[in-house]
Design a protein around this motif. Structure first.
Motif, PDB file in Angstrom:
ATOM      1  N   LYS A 262       0.675  -1.295   0.055  1.00 51.04           N
ATOM      2  CA  LYS A 262       0.084   0.035  -0.012  1.00 51.04           C
ATOM      3  C   LYS A 262       0.804   1.301   0.042  1.00 51.04           C
ATOM      4  CE  LYS A 262      -4.334  -1.793   1.751  1.00 51.04           C
ATOM      5  NZ  LYS A 262      -5.464  -1.932   2.998  1.00 51.04           N
ATOM      6  N   LEU A 263       2.152   1.083   0.642  1.00 48.44           N
ATOM      7  CA  LEU A 263       2.916   2.442   0.399  1.00 48.44           C
ATOM      8  C   LEU A 263       3.475   2.622  -0.907  1.00 48.44           C
ATOM      9  CD1 LEU A 263       4.675   4.524   1.865  1.00 48.44           C
ATOM     10  CD2 LEU A 263       6.376   3.083   2.379  1.00 48.44           C
ATOM     11  N   ASP A 264       3.765   1.377  -1.684  1.00 44.47           N
ATOM     12  CA  ASP A 264       4.195   1.476  -3.145  1.00 44.47           C
ATOM     13  C   ASP A 264       2.927   2.146  -3.847  1.00 44.47           C
ATOM     14  OD1 ASP A 264       6.239   0.484  -2.701  1.00 44.47           O
ATOM     15  OD2 ASP A 264       5.840  -1.734  -3.212  1.00 44.47           O
ATOM     16  N   GLU A 265       1.695   1.802  -3.589  1.00 46.10           N
ATOM     17  CA  GLU A 265       0.585   2.557  -4.193  1.00 46.10           C
ATOM     18  C   GLU A 265       0.575   3.795  -4.020  1.00 46.10           C
ATOM     19  OE1 GLU A 265      -3.234   0.748  -3.310  1.00 46.10           O
ATOM     20  OE2 GLU A 265      -2.365  -1.449  -3.462  1.00 46.10           O
ATOM     21  N   MET A 266       0.817   4.275  -2.925  1.00 41.03           N
ATOM     22  CA  MET A 266       0.969   5.646  -2.547  1.00 41.03           C
ATOM     23  C   MET A 266       1.931   6.596  -3.468  1.00 41.03           C
ATOM     24  SD  MET A 266       0.442   6.171   1.494  1.00 41.03           S
ATOM     25  CE  MET A 266       0.330   8.076   1.181  1.00 41.03           C
ATOM     26  N   VAL A 446      -0.186   9.266   6.869  1.00 40.31           N
ATOM     27  CA  VAL A 446       0.911   9.535   5.999  1.00 40.31           C
ATOM     28  C   VAL A 446       0.168   9.794   4.643  1.00 40.31           C
ATOM     29  CG1 VAL A 446       1.123   7.166   5.234  1.00 40.31           C
ATOM     30  CG2 VAL A 446       2.935   8.534   5.001  1.00 40.31           C
ATOM     31  N   SER A 447       1.071  10.997   3.994  1.00 44.33           N
ATOM     32  CA  SER A 447       0.732  11.166   2.432  1.00 44.33           C
ATOM     33  C   SER A 447       1.721  11.434   1.688  1.00 44.33           C
ATOM     34  CB  SER A 447      -0.312  12.506   2.493  1.00 44.33           C
ATOM     35  OG  SER A 447       0.237  13.202   3.231  1.00 44.33           O
ATOM     36  N   MET A 448       1.468  11.215   0.439  1.00 40.99           N
ATOM     37  CA  MET A 448       2.621  11.699  -0.636  1.00 40.99           C
ATOM     38  C   MET A 448       2.327  12.906  -1.072  1.00 40.99           C
ATOM     39  SD  MET A 448       5.476   9.883  -1.644  1.00 40.99           S
ATOM     40  CE  MET A 448       6.757   9.841  -2.923  1.00 40.99           C
ATOM     41  N   VAL A 449       3.115  13.829  -0.701  1.00 42.10           N
ATOM     42  CA  VAL A 449       2.978  15.297  -1.229  1.00 42.10           C
ATOM     43  C   VAL A 449       3.657  15.945  -2.407  1.00 42.10           C
ATOM     44  CG1 VAL A 449       1.974  15.898   1.080  1.00 42.10           C
ATOM     45  CG2 VAL A 449       4.367  16.341   0.346  1.00 42.10           C
ATOM     46  N   LYS A 450       4.714  15.089  -2.861  1.00 40.44           N
ATOM     47  CA  LYS A 450       5.592  15.513  -3.997  1.00 40.44           C
ATOM     48  C   LYS A 450       6.075  14.253  -4.505  1.00 40.44           C
ATOM     49  CE  LYS A 450       9.705  18.016  -5.148  1.00 40.44           C
ATOM     50  NZ  LYS A 450      10.769  18.919  -4.582  1.00 40.44           N
ATOM     51  N   SER A 451       6.161  14.191  -5.968  1.00 35.42           N
ATOM     52  CA  SER A 451       7.155  12.990  -6.509  1.00 35.42           C
ATOM     53  C   SER A 451       7.406  13.720  -7.970  1.00 35.42           C
ATOM     54  CB  SER A 451       6.384  11.878  -6.835  1.00 35.42           C
ATOM     55  OG  SER A 451       6.938  10.887  -7.395  1.00 35.42           O
ATOM     56  N   HIS A 455       3.379   9.238 -10.965  1.00 40.07           N
ATOM     57  CA  HIS A 455       2.221   9.710 -10.533  1.00 40.07           C
ATOM     58  C   HIS A 455       1.713   9.061  -9.320  1.00 40.07           C
ATOM     59  CE1 HIS A 455      -1.842  11.665 -11.427  1.00 40.07           C
ATOM     60  NE2 HIS A 455      -2.477  10.461 -11.246  1.00 40.07           N
ATOM     61  N   HIS A 456       1.680  10.003  -8.246  1.00 36.16           N
ATOM     62  CA  HIS A 456       1.224   9.582  -7.093  1.00 36.16           C
ATOM     63  C   HIS A 456      -0.114   9.577  -6.527  1.00 36.16           C
ATOM     64  CE1 HIS A 456       1.553  13.323  -5.046  1.00 36.16           C
ATOM     65  NE2 HIS A 456       2.374  13.554  -5.990  1.00 36.16           N
ATOM     66  N   GLU A 457      -0.288   8.938  -5.464  1.00 37.16           N
ATOM     67  CA  GLU A 457      -1.828   9.245  -4.754  1.00 37.16           C
ATOM     68  C   GLU A 457      -1.810  10.799  -4.287  1.00 37.16           C
ATOM     69  OE1 GLU A 457      -2.854   6.475  -1.988  1.00 37.16           O
ATOM     70  OE2 GLU A 457      -3.112   4.793  -3.586  1.00 37.16           O
ATOM     71  N   GLN A 458      -3.340  11.284  -4.255  1.00 38.55           N
ATOM     72  CA  GLN A 458      -3.232  12.762  -3.584  1.00 38.55           C
ATOM     73  C   GLN A 458      -3.829  12.373  -2.611  1.00 38.55           C
ATOM     74  OE1 GLN A 458      -1.770  15.408  -4.852  1.00 38.55           O
ATOM     75  NE2 GLN A 458      -1.094  14.559  -6.752  1.00 38.55           N
ATOM     76  N   THR A 459      -3.656  11.235  -1.722  1.00 39.63           N
ATOM     77  CA  THR A 459      -4.707  10.973  -0.814  1.00 39.63           C
ATOM     78  C   THR A 459      -3.996  10.762   0.612  1.00 39.63           C
ATOM     79  OG1 THR A 459      -4.389   8.614  -1.061  1.00 39.63           O
ATOM     80  CG2 THR A 459      -6.293   9.613  -2.169  1.00 39.63           C
ATOM     81  N   ILE A 460      -4.761  10.614   1.608  1.00 38.15           N
ATOM     82  CA  ILE A 460      -4.065  10.406   2.985  1.00 38.15           C
ATOM     83  C   ILE A 460      -4.508   8.833   3.553  1.00 38.15           C
ATOM     84  CG2 ILE A 460      -4.055  10.981   5.432  1.00 38.15           C
ATOM     85  CD1 ILE A 460      -4.999  13.944   4.604  1.00 38.15           C
ATOM     86  N   ARG A 461      -3.586   8.223   4.102  1.00 41.63           N
ATOM     87  CA  ARG A 461      -3.886   6.954   4.579  1.00 41.63           C
ATOM     88  C   ARG A 461      -3.473   6.891   6.190  1.00 41.63           C
ATOM     89  NH1 ARG A 461      -4.149   2.434   0.650  1.00 41.63           N
ATOM     90  NH2 ARG A 461      -3.820   3.085  -1.334  1.00 41.63           N
ATOM     91  N   GLU A 462      -4.354   6.186   6.940  1.00 40.05           N
ATOM     92  CA  GLU A 462      -3.903   5.825   8.309  1.00 40.05           C
ATOM     93  C   GLU A 462      -2.576   4.763   8.147  1.00 40.05           C
ATOM     94  OE1 GLU A 462      -5.455   4.091  12.299  1.00 40.05           O
ATOM     95  OE2 GLU A 462      -6.610   3.745  10.630  1.00 40.05           O
TER      96      GLU A 462
END
Length: 505
Positions: A262-266, A446-451, A455-462
């Motif tokens: 799931k971190l890879d998905e983010m 955790v969220s991916m805010v830049k890459s 093309h990363h997720e624009q979401t927040i995951r617990e």
């Protein structure tokens, strides 16, 4: 008008190694032979040790060496050599200040500036060189000779006479000058074929910092600027300033797994080789544990990794990782993982860059973790331009196709969270960690805010840390206050802890 074009008929100059690998690198291979060089620096900067390096290297190559000293005795020189584990076999030591020269029965004293004494000094050096025929000479020091001369014009003439004498005999000479009797002598700079400046400065905390600069070197291309060096048991070690553009390689930028699906998905697929990712968040939120999980995934792929630990002890890190199901001890034992605990107050930025370069080029590390950037920057406050040096180091790692993880701790836990340094512009990707409040508990998100690459997720995951390692939940909506730092979740989607509560009921 035609511009001059490079010619292929430029003769290759014979070089004399200084015996210091880093200094030879700065000089592009060593000192051109048959010339006179000036090594200047304050007392204690390491000039004598550098001179001994130069002569010992010559003796190792079968070249005769002569150390001419006006300021130190033979016994003192042998003591200096012994402190580094060296012997001076094959090197002639010539004292111009001897017990005989200081005898009160003599009308003239070598320490009394008089016309005859400077002439005797120069003639004594000439006689020794003609007798021994050395290829390498160290003259220590010019400040004593300057005192004897008194008259600047006479002093310059004597130095010029010595320069011509040595050049005619093909000697490579180091003149040492401690600058104790005058400021920087530009006359000497104009006479010498090259000038090496040694500088030491004391910061507010920690040991003195030493920097070397080649101020002039005729006829060769050298690496300019300041280079960190240390003076320790074993001699002088120079760490050439890192220039990332000199290490550019053609590497395929592949995507590698972080070890957590799931971190890879983010991240849009995972970590990208040849880029650096910044893990940013408050203390205790899970940045180091996430980095260890990424390292463990690389080790399981058969890669090597290096982890530079500024903030935490190695035993604590190993025990904590094992408790979370991340057992890295076997990889440490096999040498695949090098965890290097560092005391940054005792280390210069140049030495750290050199250590990382060795890990990549000699040990073959494909993943590098720096934990944390805060300690690196705060513990070396006296060093110049640390962010620029970090930029060069990160660019170098990117050029070498290394996966780099940087950990940045932020001030505060809840409320306003801020960073003492802005690393965002240096980072190719940023993974932002936050605490948040939900259902009466303090949880983590955790969220991916830049890459720059995926093309990363624009979401927040617990996510949470537990005996099974890292657990990442589904994408959560209905978050409030993420950017303000007061993050709260008021949605109805299940959280990771909900299953635990249902199991207990």
């Amino acid at each position: 008008m035609k511009r001059p074009t490079p010619t292929s008929h430029i003769p290759v100059q014979e070089r004399a190694s200084t015996g210091i690998a880093g200094l030879d690198d700065v000089l592009g291979g060593g000192l051109p032979t048959g010339h006179v060089y000036l090594v200047e620096g304050d007392p204690g900067a390491g000039k004598t040790t550098l001179g001994l390096h130069f002569l010992i290297e010559g003796a190792r190559n079968g070249e005769k060496g002569l150390y001419v000293t006006l300021s130190e005795t033979e016994a003192e020189l042998r003591t200096v050599a012994a402190s580094h584990g060296w012997t001076l076999d094959g090197i002639e030591l010539f004292e111009l200040v001897s017990e005989e020269g200081l005898s009160p029965e003599l009308e003239q004293s070598i320490l009394h500036p008089a016309q005859i004494e400077l002439g005797e000094t120069v003639q004594g050096v000439i006689a020794q060189v003609e007798k021994l025929g050395p290829r390498r000479v160290v003259f220590d020091s010019l400040s004593e000779m300057r005192l004897l001369a008194q008259d600047p014009l006479r002093y310059r003439r004597q130095v010029l006479a010595l320069k011509k004498f040595f050049s005619d005999r093909g000697c490579t000479v180091l003149f040492l000058d401690d600058r104790s009797t005058s400021a920087t002598d530009l006359q000497l700079h104009s006479i010498a074929h090259g000038v090496i400046n040694l500088e030491q400065a004391v910061d507010q905390y920690g040991p003195e910092r030493r920097r070397l600069r080649v101020m002039k070197m005729r006829g060769i291309k050298f690496r300019g600027g300041e280079h960190d060096y240390i003076l320790d048991t074993g001699g002088v070690a120079v760490f050439p300033r890192l220039v990332a553009s000199e290490h550019r390689l053609l590497n395929d930028t592949g995507v590698v797994s972080s070890g957590v699906a799931k971190l890879d998905e983010m991240m849009g697929g995972g970590l990208v080789a040849g880029t650096n990712t910044l893990f940013s968040g408050p203390s205790g939120v899970g940045k180091t544990t996430t980095a260890i999980a990424c390292v463990l995934a690389a080790l399981k792929r058969g890669e090597k990794a290096s982890y530079y630990l500024f903030d935490e002890g190695l035993p604590t890190l190993v025990v904590r990782a094992r408790a979370l199901g991340l057992d890295i001890q076997p990889y440490i034992a096999s040498g695949s993982l090098r965890i290097v605990p560092l005391d940054p107050a005792e280390m210069s930025a140049g030495e750290f860059s050199h250590m990382v370069r060795n890990a990549v080029e000699e040990d073959g590390s494909r993943m590098v973790v720096i934990d944390s950037i805060n300690a690196y920057l705060q513990a070396m406050p006296g060093s110049k331009y640390l962010l620029l040096q970090m930029h060069e180091l990160l660019t170098y790692l990117n050029h070498r196709g290394v996966v780099t993880i940087l950990i940045l701790g932020q001030h505060g836990v809840l409320g306003e969270i801020r960073s003492e340094v802005d690393m965002s512009y240096l980072s190719d990707a940023i993974l932002l960690f936050r605490f948040f409040e939900a259902r009466g508990k303090l949880l983590k998100a955790v969220s991916m805010v830049k890459s720059r690459t995926n093309h990363h997720e624009q979401t927040i995951r617990e996510f949470r840390l537990g005996p099974r390692g890292l657990e990442f939940g589904n994408e959560l909506t209905d978050f409030e206050g993420v950017l303000s730092g007061v993050t709260a979740y008021r949605g109805d989607l299940p959280l990771l802890g909900d299953n635990d509560r249902r199991g207990r009921s």
